[in-house]
Design a protein around this motif. Sequence first.
Motif, mmCIF file in Angstrom:
data_model
loop_
_atom_site.group_PDB
_atom_site.id
_atom_site.type_symbol
_atom_site.label_atom_id
_atom_site.label_comp_id
_atom_site.label_asym_id
_atom_site.label_seq_id
_atom_site.Cartn_x
_atom_site.Cartn_y
_atom_site.Cartn_z
ATOM 1 N N GLU A 126 0.835 -1.206 0.000
ATOM 2 C CA GLU A 126 0.000 0.000 0.000
ATOM 3 C C GLU A 126 0.872 1.259 0.000
ATOM 4 O O GLU A 126 0.546 2.251 -0.673
ATOM 5 N N MET A 127 1.983 1.243 0.742
ATOM 6 C CA MET A 127 2.881 2.397 0.743
ATOM 7 C C MET A 127 3.534 2.573 -0.624
ATOM 8 O O MET A 127 3.714 3.702 -1.100
ATOM 9 N N GLU A 128 3.880 1.468 -1.251
ATOM 10 C CA GLU A 128 4.438 1.528 -2.602
ATOM 11 C C GLU A 128 3.409 2.094 -3.573
ATOM 12 O O GLU A 128 3.739 2.914 -4.443
ATOM 13 N N ARG A 129 2.160 1.670 -3.425
ATOM 14 C CA ARG A 129 1.096 2.163 -4.313
ATOM 15 C C ARG A 129 0.928 3.669 -4.187
ATOM 16 O O ARG A 129 0.676 4.367 -5.179
ATOM 17 N N ARG A 130 1.098 4.185 -2.964
ATOM 18 C CA ARG A 130 0.951 5.628 -2.724
ATOM 19 C C ARG A 130 2.251 6.399 -2.960
ATOM 20 O O ARG A 130 2.298 7.612 -2.753
ATOM 21 N N GLU A 131 3.312 5.680 -3.341
ATOM 22 C CA GLU A 131 4.625 6.282 -3.576
ATOM 23 C C GLU A 131 5.153 6.973 -2.328
ATOM 24 O O GLU A 131 5.761 8.051 -2.384
ATOM 25 N N MET A 132 4.944 6.349 -1.177
ATOM 26 C CA MET A 132 5.455 6.860 0.088
ATOM 27 C C MET A 132 6.838 6.276 0.357
ATOM 28 O O MET A 132 7.033 5.065 0.234
ATOM 29 N N GLU A 133 7.782 7.134 0.727
ATOM 30 C CA GLU A 133 9.130 6.678 1.015
ATOM 31 C C GLU A 133 9.165 5.986 2.379
ATOM 32 O O GLU A 133 8.716 6.534 3.377
ATOM 33 N N CYS A 134 9.708 4.777 2.397
ATOM 34 C CA CYS A 134 9.720 3.973 3.620
ATOM 35 C C CYS A 134 10.901 3.011 3.563
ATOM 36 O O CYS A 134 11.358 2.643 2.472
ATOM 37 N N GLN A 135 11.397 2.622 4.727
ATOM 38 C CA GLN A 135 12.432 1.596 4.785
ATOM 39 C C GLN A 135 11.930 0.422 5.624
ATOM 40 O O GLN A 135 11.343 0.630 6.687
ATOM 41 N N TYR A 136 12.163 -0.774 5.106
ATOM 42 C CA TYR A 136 11.787 -2.003 5.806
ATOM 43 C C TYR A 136 13.058 -2.669 6.281
ATOM 44 O O TYR A 136 13.868 -3.125 5.473
ATOM 45 N N TRP A 137 13.250 -2.713 7.596
ATOM 46 C CA TRP A 137 14.434 -3.326 8.195
ATOM 47 C C TRP A 137 14.057 -4.693 8.751
ATOM 48 O O TRP A 137 13.080 -4.817 9.491
ATOM 49 N N THR A 138 14.849 -5.694 8.430
ATOM 50 C CA THR A 138 14.550 -7.044 8.897
ATOM 51 C C THR A 138 15.775 -7.681 9.546
ATOM 52 O O THR A 138 16.914 -7.413 9.152
ATOM 53 N N ALA A 139 15.511 -8.536 10.533
ATOM 54 C CA ALA A 139 16.580 -9.279 11.202
ATOM 55 C C ALA A 139 16.753 -10.673 10.605
ATOM 56 O O ALA A 139 17.516 -11.478 11.131
ATOM 57 N N SER A 140 16.032 -10.964 9.508
ATOM 58 C CA SER A 140 16.138 -12.263 8.838
ATOM 59 C C SER A 140 16.837 -12.100 7.493
ATOM 60 O O SER A 140 16.334 -11.374 6.625
#
Length: 413
Positions: free
Chosen positions: A75-89
């Motif tokens: 949904e954030m990608e669809r709205r072109e919102m800048e975001c970072q997804y950090w994962t420990a895997s």
Amino acid sequence: MHSFVGYIDPGTGSMLLTVILSVVTALVFVFRGVFIKLKIRIQGGNVKSYNTKIPCIIFSDSKRYWNVFEPICDEMERREMECQYWTASPDDPALSRDYLHVKTEFIGEGNKCFARLNLMKANICLSTTPGLDVLQWKRSKDTDWYVHVFHALDDGTMYRMFGLDHYNAILANGNSQIPKTRELETLRHIPEREIVITGSTYLDELKKRQQELLADADTARDGKVILLAPSWGASSILNKYGADFIEALVSTGYRIIIRPHPQSKTADPQLLEDLQKRFPDSDMLEWNYDNDNFRVLSMADLLISDFSGVIFDFSFIFDRPIIYADTEYDTSPYDASWIEEEPWLLHTLPRLGKKLDEKDFGNMKEIIDDVLTNDLYSKGREESRKEGWDHVGEAAVRVVDYIEGKLRQLQEG
């Protein structure tokens, strides 16, 4: 002259080592930051841009929570919102997604991960991980707003002690998650957090997949399948009853799938190894460790569990009955111990299925057959679904609406 030889027990030694490693790792990040600033100045760059906060960071401590975050990232990608997804895997499915606006990154495991989190600079951090500011994960002074999103339909008191105390906001699945959160705030003198009912992203996706499955003409199943999917810890089925319980299931003649909780592989590896040796995989028994539980949930005619949140996934999505074992749940390590009323999950179980006592193990097949043919629990499933799961099909949009609105508020204020 007297000499003194100190003794440190293994548990304390391990804790001290963890603290030391955390401090060292944190110092590495601090000095790296100073170095980068100096380098930027020497090269004539803008140090201010280095200090700019990331609008939103989503943190996942395990790849198994991608089912919670994928709809939000989409949904954030669809709205072109800048975001970072950090994962420990390192093998998180998010890392293979080809997003333009959502940047995905593996930030390391253990102390390296926590050091990165403790120094992050963001307006908003969204996570499903409890225990913020309790143990290793500390609130960063450079992050404005911490938001918790649930990965299971319980009321939040099933988390370990102080699980949600230091979040600024909670995105709830339904009304059932609000009363006890407010009660804990009063008991602990915690400032009232923002609570917004958004629904459940992962249940919305499960429902979509289940509807697609129903539309498939090739979904017929041969024979009854019983899924054993317990929680973990001392009060869980495998810890309390172990081989006796599995023996009773095998004696029914039905196909059995055993899906231990993922945390059991860390908490009880020897127990799992012993049980799998005694009950190896066969045509009638399967040990399942898939990251995605949809296949086994869709195959099962009946679920047997204790206090695992998978009970709601199965009951609410597939509308099938459960059996829950009497494990005398010990609330002492959890937030539930602060509240006299039992957790919503435990209160709801009798409406979803039948309680199984140890004395009933010898009649396992008769009990399973009775539950499978009894319509008593269908009304309970519907009532519980309305209490615990609101805004069906709308969760991702509502979560991102909240993030978007809060970002405006933080950045303008």
